[in-house]
Write an enzyme that holds these catalytic residues in place. Structure first.
Site, PDB file in Angstrom:
ATOM      1  N   TYR A  73       7.313   0.040  -5.942  1.00  0.00           N
ATOM      2  CA  TYR A  73       7.594   0.603  -4.613  1.00  0.00           C
ATOM      3  C   TYR A  73       7.463  -0.492  -3.551  1.00  0.00           C
ATOM      4  O   TYR A  73       8.354  -0.681  -2.721  1.00  0.00           O
ATOM      5  CB  TYR A  73       6.626   1.753  -4.318  1.00  0.00           C
ATOM      6  CG  TYR A  73       6.764   2.317  -2.918  1.00  0.00           C
ATOM      7  CD1 TYR A  73       7.890   3.058  -2.576  1.00  0.00           C
ATOM      8  CD2 TYR A  73       5.783   2.101  -1.943  1.00  0.00           C
ATOM      9  CE1 TYR A  73       8.036   3.561  -1.281  1.00  0.00           C
ATOM     10  CE2 TYR A  73       5.923   2.605  -0.664  1.00  0.00           C
ATOM     11  CZ  TYR A  73       7.051   3.332  -0.340  1.00  0.00           C
ATOM     12  OH  TYR A  73       7.199   3.820   0.938  1.00  0.00           O
TER      13      TYR A  73
ATOM     14  N   SER B   5       7.952   0.105   4.749  1.00  0.00           N
ATOM     15  CA  SER B   5       6.580   0.589   4.591  1.00  0.00           C
ATOM     16  C   SER B   5       5.641  -0.604   4.745  1.00  0.00           C
ATOM     17  O   SER B   5       6.021  -1.741   4.420  1.00  0.00           O
ATOM     18  CB  SER B   5       6.402   1.186   3.191  1.00  0.00           C
ATOM     19  OG  SER B   5       5.031   1.342   2.895  1.00  0.00           O
TER      20      SER B   5
HETATM   21  N1  LIG Z   1       5.059   9.280   3.770  1.00  0.00           N
HETATM   22  C1  LIG Z   1       4.542   8.071   3.890  1.00  0.00           C
HETATM   23  O1  LIG Z   1       3.299   7.881   3.903  1.00  0.00           O
HETATM   24  C2  LIG Z   1       5.440   6.870   4.047  1.00  0.00           C
HETATM   25  C3  LIG Z   1       4.843   5.647   4.395  1.00  0.00           C
HETATM   26  C4  LIG Z   1       5.621   4.512   4.556  1.00  0.00           C
HETATM   27  C5  LIG Z   1       7.000   4.604   4.360  1.00  0.00           C
HETATM   28  N2  LIG Z   1       7.565   5.797   4.015  1.00  0.00           N
HETATM   29  C6  LIG Z   1       9.023   5.817   3.789  1.00  0.00           C
HETATM   30  O2  LIG Z   1       9.597   6.776   4.650  1.00  0.00           O
HETATM   31  C7  LIG Z   1      10.821   7.244   4.081  1.00  0.00           C
HETATM   32  C8  LIG Z   1      10.848   8.764   4.162  1.00  0.00           C
HETATM   33  O3  LIG Z   1       9.790   9.280   3.373  1.00  0.00           O
HETATM   34  P1  LIG Z   1       9.040  10.644   3.699  1.00  0.00           P
HETATM   35  O4  LIG Z   1       7.613  10.322   3.838  1.00  0.00           O
HETATM   36  O5  LIG Z   1       9.728  11.387   4.767  1.00  0.00           O
HETATM   37  O6  LIG Z   1       9.192  11.374   2.276  1.00  0.00           O
HETATM   38  P2  LIG Z   1       9.869  12.756   1.841  1.00  0.00           P
HETATM   39  O7  LIG Z   1       9.419  13.851   2.729  1.00  0.00           O
HETATM   40  O8  LIG Z   1       9.622  12.851   0.382  1.00  0.00           O
HETATM   41  O9  LIG Z   1      11.428  12.508   2.124  1.00  0.00           O
HETATM   42  C9  LIG Z   1      12.192  11.663   1.304  1.00  0.00           C
HETATM   43  C10 LIG Z   1      13.660  11.877   1.630  1.00  0.00           C
HETATM   44  O10 LIG Z   1      14.442  11.022   0.773  1.00  0.00           O
HETATM   45  C11 LIG Z   1      15.440  11.811   0.127  1.00  0.00           C
HETATM   46  N3  LIG Z   1      15.760  11.353  -1.220  1.00  0.00           N
HETATM   47  C12 LIG Z   1      14.910  11.187  -2.254  1.00  0.00           C
HETATM   48  N4  LIG Z   1      15.597  10.822  -3.356  1.00  0.00           N
HETATM   49  C13 LIG Z   1      16.912  10.789  -2.991  1.00  0.00           C
HETATM   50  C14 LIG Z   1      18.110  10.481  -3.675  1.00  0.00           C
HETATM   51  N5  LIG Z   1      18.114  10.141  -4.976  1.00  0.00           N
HETATM   52  N6  LIG Z   1      19.281  10.530  -2.999  1.00  0.00           N
HETATM   53  C15 LIG Z   1      19.290  10.877  -1.686  1.00  0.00           C
HETATM   54  N7  LIG Z   1      18.194  11.178  -0.969  1.00  0.00           N
HETATM   55  C16 LIG Z   1      17.015  11.128  -1.634  1.00  0.00           C
HETATM   56  C17 LIG Z   1      14.831  13.192   0.023  1.00  0.00           C
HETATM   57  O11 LIG Z   1      15.884  14.125  -0.152  1.00  0.00           O
HETATM   58  P3  LIG Z   1      15.681  15.476  -1.048  1.00  0.00           P
HETATM   59  O12 LIG Z   1      14.368  16.048  -0.600  1.00  0.00           O
HETATM   60  O13 LIG Z   1      16.842  16.310  -0.617  1.00  0.00           O
HETATM   61  O14 LIG Z   1      15.682  15.048  -2.451  1.00  0.00           O
HETATM   62  C18 LIG Z   1      14.117  13.310   1.363  1.00  0.00           C
HETATM   63  O15 LIG Z   1      15.019  13.737   2.357  1.00  0.00           O
HETATM   64  C19 LIG Z   1      10.864   6.688   2.672  1.00  0.00           C
HETATM   65  O16 LIG Z   1      11.718   5.567   2.627  1.00  0.00           O
HETATM   66  C20 LIG Z   1       9.429   6.248   2.404  1.00  0.00           C
HETATM   67  O17 LIG Z   1       9.358   5.175   1.483  1.00  0.00           O
HETATM   68  C21 LIG Z   1       6.822   6.924   3.852  1.00  0.00           C
END
Ligand SMILES: NC(=O)c1ccc[n+]([C@@H]2O[C@H](COP(=O)([O-])OP(=O)(O)OC[C@H]3O[C@@H](n4cnc5c(N)ncnc54)[C@H](OP(=O)(O)O)[C@@H]3O)[C@@H](O)[C@H]2O)c1
Length: 250
Positions: free
Chosen positions: A149, A136
């Site tokens: 985070y 991120s």
């Molecule tokens: N959204 C943003 O603005 C943003 C920005 C920068 C970086 N990121 C990074 O991008 C990545 C994906 O995030 P996203 O935005 O797609 O968020 P998201 O829609 O909330 O997806 C998060 C994913 O991680 C899985 N996860 C959460 N806790 C878990 C656990 N204990 N064990 C296994 N899997 C787990 C969730 O699975 P379940 O739903 O099945 O629990 C889900 O598939 C993350 O690393 C996040 O830090 C996001």
């Protein structure tokens, strides 16, 4: 790397960026294994992409080990690991519970360490493979009220950087993808919605495209959107100026 017939393991594939990445990799011809905790959403992604769903909790002790065991039982090898699962938390550090702090470190940093430790040696033995870490911009610059985070993502950045040195010459590549604000359930799930007008959240598909490109073209570091490399650069070059600007403009 060649994605056709490559065995790709995508974590966090039951939602957001991971689900979109699974769709992209499947379209590129990869043989997919998808993982996440929510079995219903994971099975829906698997049905859409022809992937093998392997539910797993990566924040639990032994979770990554069990996942790798199951993945190798299904496909015998992993050529591409996309370490994408992650969670956030926002607020003053004194309000962060010990349990949530441990969960953030376990999921965002320790799980990628464990997966890399278990899968990179096999890739090196075969002389090919790639590890993609979804970090991120928070891990490159720090963010107010997201200290833990941001710290986990900064750790991930240096895991990726150090592994790139370590694995140079083995045929195993490392990609680090640093998204900005992405339109996914991430903010709702962290308990504090995204409430700024700018930057405008980008679609998850855009990050998925960057992840797939990074894997296919062996890219080292990719910011999404690309302009985020400038704040990251300024932070590295003139941290004091960056901090002043960031404090002033939030
Ligand atoms: N959204 C943003 O603005 C943003 C920005 C920068 C970086 N990121 C990074 O991008 C990545 C994906 O995030 P996203 O935005 O797609 O968020 P998201 O829609 O909330 O997806 C998060 C994913 O991680 C899985 N996860 C959460 N806790 C878990 C656990 N204990 N064990 C296994 N899997 C787990 C969730 O699975 P379940 O739903 O099945 O629990 C889900 O598939 C993350 O690393 C996040 O830090 C996001």
């Amino acid at each position: 790397m060649r994605l056709v017939d490559a065995v790709a393991l995508v974590t966090g594939a039951s939602s957001g960026i991971g689900a979109a990445t699974a769709v992209r990799l499947a379209a590129a011809g990869a043989r997919l294994i998808v993982t996440g905790r929510n079995e219903e959403r994971l099975r829906a992604v698997a049905a859409r992409t022809g992937a093998t769903p392997l539910p797993a909790d990566l924040a639990e002790p032994g979770g990554p080990e069990l996942l790798v065991e199951k993945a190798l039982a299904v496909e015998n090898r992993v050529d591409l690991l996309v370490c994408n699962a992650g969670a956030g938390w926002a607020g003053p550090i004194g309000e962060l519970s010990g349990a949530k702090a441990s969960e953030l470190v376990s999921l965002n940093l320790l799980a990628p360490v464990q997966l890399a430790r278990l899968l990179a040696p096999g890739m090196a033995e075969r002389g090919s493979g790639r590890l993609v870490f979804v970090s991120s911009i928070a891990g490159a610059t720090g963010v107010r009220n997201e200290a833990v985070y941001a710290a986990t993502k900064a750790g991930l950045n240096y895991l990726a950087e150090s592994l790139a040195y370590e694995l140079a010459g083995t045929g195993v590549g490392i990609s680090l993808v640093l998204p900005g604000v992405v339109d996914t359930p991430f903010f709702r799930r962290r308990g504090r919605p995204y409430d700024r007008r700018r930057p405008v959240p980008i679609p998850a598909e855009r990050v998925a495209r960057a992840i797939t490109r990074a894997a296919a073209r062996d890219l080292d570091v990719v910011y999404v959107p690309g302009w985020l490399r400038f704040p990251a650069w300024l932070h590295g070059t003139a941290p004091r100026t960056f901090r002043r600007l960031a404090t002033r403009f939030s």
